[in-house]
Design a protein around this motif. Structure first.
Motif, PDB file in Angstrom:
ATOM      1  N   TRP A   1      -5.823   3.047  -4.475  1.00  0.00           N
ATOM      2  CA  TRP A   1      -7.124   3.005  -3.793  1.00  0.00           C
ATOM      3  C   TRP A   1      -7.757   1.632  -3.890  1.00  0.00           C
ATOM      4  CZ3 TRP A   1      -8.099   5.999  -0.078  1.00  0.00           C
ATOM      5  CH2 TRP A   1      -7.606   7.312  -0.067  1.00  0.00           C
TER       6      TRP A   1
ATOM      7  N   LEU B   1       0.832  -1.202   0.000  1.00  0.00           N
ATOM      8  CA  LEU B   1       0.000   0.000   0.000  1.00  0.00           C
ATOM      9  C   LEU B   1       0.869   1.255   0.000  1.00  0.00           C
ATOM     10  CD1 LEU B   1      -2.852  -0.786   2.543  1.00  0.00           C
ATOM     11  CD2 LEU B   1      -3.114  -0.071   0.173  1.00  0.00           C
TER      12      LEU B   1
ATOM     13  N   VAL C   1      -6.244  -0.352  -1.250  1.00  0.00           N
ATOM     14  CA  VAL C   1      -6.732   0.015   0.085  1.00  0.00           C
ATOM     15  C   VAL C   1      -7.995  -0.786   0.403  1.00  0.00           C
ATOM     16  CG1 VAL C   1      -7.868   1.838   1.423  1.00  0.00           C
ATOM     17  CG2 VAL C   1      -5.779   2.354   0.155  1.00  0.00           C
TER      18      VAL C   1
END
Lengths: 85, 575
Positions: free
Chosen positions: B283, A64, B286
């Motif tokens: 994203w 991430l 995520v």
């Protein structure tokens, strides 16, 4: 398209960034999670060792961070080389 | 209200929600949607990508595999998330700049060859159909449980619903429906996990609970679990039993397969800007990570609860008797996915590692769905998990079927066989190919080559060995030419398909295999891990064939130059 010399410098900077990020990507997943796990076995994490943590949790967190860091770095490079949209 | 009615109510309500959003979004903004999803911010696009990506394999199957496989199955966790790093850095921004809608279109243009485009279509279809088989397995498990029928009937009902759902078509493409599906699936996955983590460790966050102390023993949860599984003779949860070579290759295969799957890649074609393609991948990860960080906790806790159910007095004492089994076991016996066989005739459920003495068989794919029942959570949570599993399976199956049908109708028929085909004819071809794909997947789903996540892993190996190397070389090398790319893709795909069929049976027909994954043909490389080897073969063949033949023409080299810089990207076109 920007002039060739600028876009070549841009591409070279991109490739360099990708290489650095891929090394981190590799070390934190394949490295700590699999190949280097025996070396990390002394470091305990909640009933198991650090290698297990990297394999089941740590690597995902690193992935991430890597993507967002790459996006930010490339936005900066885009501007520096005048190739942003 | 009984559980069956509750299941129907909650699953029905979520379906009504998706259809409602589809109708609402259609009425206002059809034009906007077809203009390549502009105005959909990266965060929303990331959520929709999450729904597209997380399938029955992630939702229903993965935690179950981890629950029984322990550390060895970490490859699923790393592999299915680490691929997004590759997507963000190696593929998505450049393919967005290229600005067409399908993966075979890029391969056809970059390698200036109709043959290359055709080979890409074949690779895409082989990988996607295998993927759909995995989805059908998961759909079958979910429907069999919540409609209380046997597995095959569940599969037929599931197939009918997937067909109706995919043929509705536009519904899947509307980003906001997928956002709703994401919300349903993530709530359904995390709520039971939070409950169970609180029950077992007192920590409301499952990823932290996994590494906390278990309330029952006062020792770390993982230590407690490890103690139980080894006492009962199962393989260790924490140490490595698989070979390092196979685990390594399996992780590589899943990672580059992720970056080579067409239905995920296309999502990045439709963001407004090249910079958005990069952050969209972030994203997406995520929202995917929310599930993937929860999954290992779900796995360990489900396994612990299962053992504690059978051995309430601890592993040293006698297990419960079959007569005293809890309600959830009876429910799952109906589906045939949980079996008890009283081998020694003592009436007790002897659940142990030794194969000839073990009396309880639990299908890995039921663990996530059964988890809330095992932990004795309220009925609405159980129903919610069923709804979440179906959202995951349906959104991905529909996405894949659309990728298959567009490859056949757009890239194959319109692009090659019959360029003059009418729009109506193209649509009909798309629907027929969808129906055929579902029929094939349903038939093979009756005797799947593995648990849902394992079948899906095979699909990733196929994508890894064929599509990813071609895309990457197309972007990062100007020297790879048409002949090299075609030879590379064919070599990578063929060797991987043959290796898989040798181990899983030809066309997945049971009994036609010559080897098994327990004793594979090559070193310790299982068929699910072979995609990494196939990819290597693809790269090597493409490199040598290209260097032995003429370099690509000037306009193709200019194309490569132009996709490398973000400047000048227009809206995606070409559909």
């Amino acid at each position: 398209m920007a002039d060739n010399s600028s876009s070549n410098a841009y591409w070279a900077a991109n490739i360099k960034t990708i290489k650095i990020f891929l090394v981190i990507w590799f070390v934190c997943s394949f490295g700590f999670g699999i190949l280097l796990r025996p070396m990390l076995s002394g470091i305990g994490v909640g009933g198991t060792d650090l290698g297990f943590w990297f394999a089941q949790q740590g690597s995902i967190i690193v992935f991430l961070i890597l993507i967002f860091a790459y996006a930010a770095k490339m936005n900066k490079l885009d501007r520096e080389h005048g190739v942003e949209e | 209200m009984d559980q069956f009615t509750l299941n129907l109510l909650i699953v029905g309500a979520t379906f009504a929600l998706y259809i409602g959003i589809a109708i609402w979004a259609r009425a206002g903004s059809t034009a906007e949607f077809y203009a390549a999803g502009q105005g959909v911010p990266p965060v929303m696009n990331g959520m929709a990508t999450g729904a597209d990506w997380m399938s029955a394999a992630s939702f229903i199957s993965m935690a179950g595999l981890i629950a029984f496989g322990g550390y060895d199955t970490s490859a699923y966790l790393m592999g299915w998330t680490g691929g997004y790093v590759l997507l963000a850095m190696l593929l998505a921004p450049y393919l967005r700049k290229f600005g067409k809608f399908t993966v075979p279109e890029f391969i056809g243009d970059r390698f200036y060859s109709k043959t290359a485009r055709l080979v890409a279509v074949i690779c895409l279809i082989v990988a996607s159909v295998t993927y759909v088989i995995g989805q059908m397995t998961g759909v079958g498990v979910a429907f069999s449980r919540f409609l209380e029928v046997d597995k095959a009937t569940g599969l037929y009902i599931g197939a009918a619903i997937v067909f109706a759902y995919a043929v509705l078509g536009g519904m899947k493409g509307i980003t906001y429906t997928q956002v709703a599906q994401y919300v349903v699936l993530i709530i359904a996955y995390t709520i039971p996990a939070v409950f169970i983590s609180l029950q077992l460790t007192g920590n409301p966050l499952p990823p932290l609970g996994l590494f906390s102390d278990a309330k029952s023993s006062g020792q770390p949860l993982l230590t407690t679990l490890e103690q139980l599984v080894t006492d009962l003779g199962f393989k260790s949860y924490l140490t490595q039993s698989d070979t390092t070579l196979n685990m390594f290759l399996f992780t590589v295969s899943l990672m580059i397969g992720t970056a080579g799957l067409p239905h995920v890649i296309v999502r990045f074609f439709t963001v407004p800007k090249v910079a958005d393609a990069r952050s969209s991948a972030g994203w997406a990860l995520v929202f995917i990570a929310l599930l993937y960080l929860t999954a290992p906790a779900v796995a360990a806790m489900a396994r612990l609860n299962l053992i504690n159910t059978v051995y309430p007095q601890g592993a040293a004492a006698a297990p419960i008797s079959y007569e005293a089994r809890p309600e959830w076991m009876k429910n799952w016996e109906v589906t045939g996915l949980l079996k008890f066989e009283d081998k020694n005739g003592d009436g007790l459920i002897n659940y142990v590692g030794a194969k000839d003495a073990n009396e309880l068989t639990v299908n890995n794919d039921i663990m996530v769905l059964a988890n809330p029942e095992i932990a004795d959570l309220p009925g609405w949570v159980i129903a919610l998990v069923a709804a979440g599993g179906l959202a995951a399976a349906l959104s991905t199956a529909a996405g894949l079927l659309l990728a298959i049908s567009s490859a056949i109708s757009h890239d194959l028929i319109k692009g090659q066989l019959n360029p003059g085909i009418s729009e109506k004819g193209e649509l009909l071809a798309a629907r027929i190919s969808m129906a055929v794909a579902i029929a094939v997947a349903t038939y093979l789903g009756l005797n799947p080559p593995g648990f849902a996540a394992q079948t899906v892993a095979l699909a990733f190996g196929l994508a890894a060995s064929s599509i990813f190397p071609a895309l990457m070389m197309g972007i990062f090398s100007k020297r790879i030419n048409n002949k090299g790319a075609v030879a590379g893709m064919l070599a990578g795909l063929t060797i991987t398909v043959v290796y898989i069929f040798l181990h899983k049976g030809w066309f997945f027909v049971p009994g036609t295999n010559s080897f098994t994954d327990a004793d594979p043909l090559l070193l310790s490389i299982k068929s699910t891990s072979f995609g990494a080897v196939g990819a290597l073969v693809n790269f090597v063949v493409a490199y040598f064939v290209s260097n032995a033949s003429a370099e690509p023409p000037k306009h193709v080299q200019d194309l490569v130059e132009s996709i490398r810089v973000p400047k000048g990207a227009g809206a995606a076109t070409g559909h």
